[in-house]
Design a protein around this motif. Sequence first.
Motif, mmCIF file in Angstrom:
data_model
loop_
_atom_site.group_PDB
_atom_site.id
_atom_site.type_symbol
_atom_site.label_atom_id
_atom_site.label_comp_id
_atom_site.label_asym_id
_atom_site.label_seq_id
_atom_site.Cartn_x
_atom_site.Cartn_y
_atom_site.Cartn_z
ATOM 1 N N ALA A 73 1.638 -15.055 -65.632
ATOM 2 C CA ALA A 73 0.496 -15.898 -66.004
ATOM 3 C C ALA A 73 0.975 -16.856 -67.073
ATOM 4 N N ASP A 74 2.021 -16.449 -67.889
ATOM 5 C CA ASP A 74 2.597 -17.024 -68.937
ATOM 6 C C ASP A 74 3.342 -18.438 -68.317
ATOM 7 N N LEU A 75 3.975 -18.034 -67.350
ATOM 8 C CA LEU A 75 4.941 -19.205 -66.513
ATOM 9 C C LEU A 75 4.059 -20.462 -65.949
ATOM 10 N N VAL A 86 -4.819 -14.020 -61.333
ATOM 11 C CA VAL A 86 -5.811 -14.775 -61.218
ATOM 12 C C VAL A 86 -6.889 -14.334 -62.709
ATOM 13 N N ASP A 87 -7.045 -13.002 -62.524
ATOM 14 C CA ASP A 87 -7.898 -12.616 -63.758
ATOM 15 C C ASP A 87 -7.276 -12.663 -65.172
ATOM 16 N N LYS A 88 -6.145 -12.766 -65.124
ATOM 17 C CA LYS A 88 -5.335 -12.877 -66.449
ATOM 18 C C LYS A 88 -5.546 -14.332 -66.903
ATOM 19 N N LEU A 89 -5.397 -15.328 -65.763
ATOM 20 C CA LEU A 89 -5.701 -16.801 -65.927
ATOM 21 C C LEU A 89 -6.919 -17.286 -66.439
ATOM 22 N N ASP A 90 -8.048 -16.157 -65.829
ATOM 23 C CA ASP A 90 -9.429 -16.621 -65.863
ATOM 24 C C ASP A 90 -9.848 -17.758 -64.870
#
Length: 249
Positions: free
Chosen positions: A174-176, A222-226
């Motif tokens: 997610a950070d990348l 996807v959940d982490k990125l909302d």
Amino acid sequence: MAVSRQARIAVILFNLGGPDSLDAVRPFLFNLFNDRAIINLPQPARWCLAQLISRLRAGTACAIYSELGGASPILPQTENQAQALAAQLASRGFTHSKCFIAMRYWHPFAEETVAAVREFAPDHVILLPLYPQFSTTTTQSSLEQWRGLSADLAAREHVICCYPEAAGWIAAQADLIQASLAGMAGDTPVRLLFSAHGLPKKIVDQGDPYPGQVAQTVAAVVDKLDMRSEEHTSELQSRLHLVHIELVD
């Protein structure tokens, strides 16, 4: 598993491997397609087919690797991971640990690594496949080859296997992605494509969990990125086709 910080620990990082020169492309491809986990035929039929496929694909593959500087980056990247892991272990007091690399289809082969691990004489051997999602064609193939060569180490071995939803790994992905998105213009429409290597349908039908675990990874990122559903899509790819995969809840 409780391990003394004074113990000698060998950590084996497993990966696919890749040609380290253009001359290595064809033998690398042969090794890949001569693996029964990839082409489930008896010998000598599998050997003959692997020779044919590697000869036919070598030209195209060489052109691709030429664009990458004439070699696969997978070994240098895996070496960087091994060095980072070794530094983390040392910082936590495991000063007698050492990381090794075992590639499935090119150097360093498992045979080379087993010999180096024996010389190290570890108290514990941690088997760490660098495949977050389990597949019979990757994780299982690598572990079976290793175990066929290292029976004398079996009593000391511990396996870290499949981590498609591991929190740290999901956060890293997610950070990348967020870093890439941050470099785009604010009003630029974005649709994120998650792409993973495909498997023959026959292997999936036999119960290989890889597509489902890929879907788990995508759902977690996807959940982490909302992200909304219309902002991303997922595909399993192969040389011949793309197959849409459904995300799991």
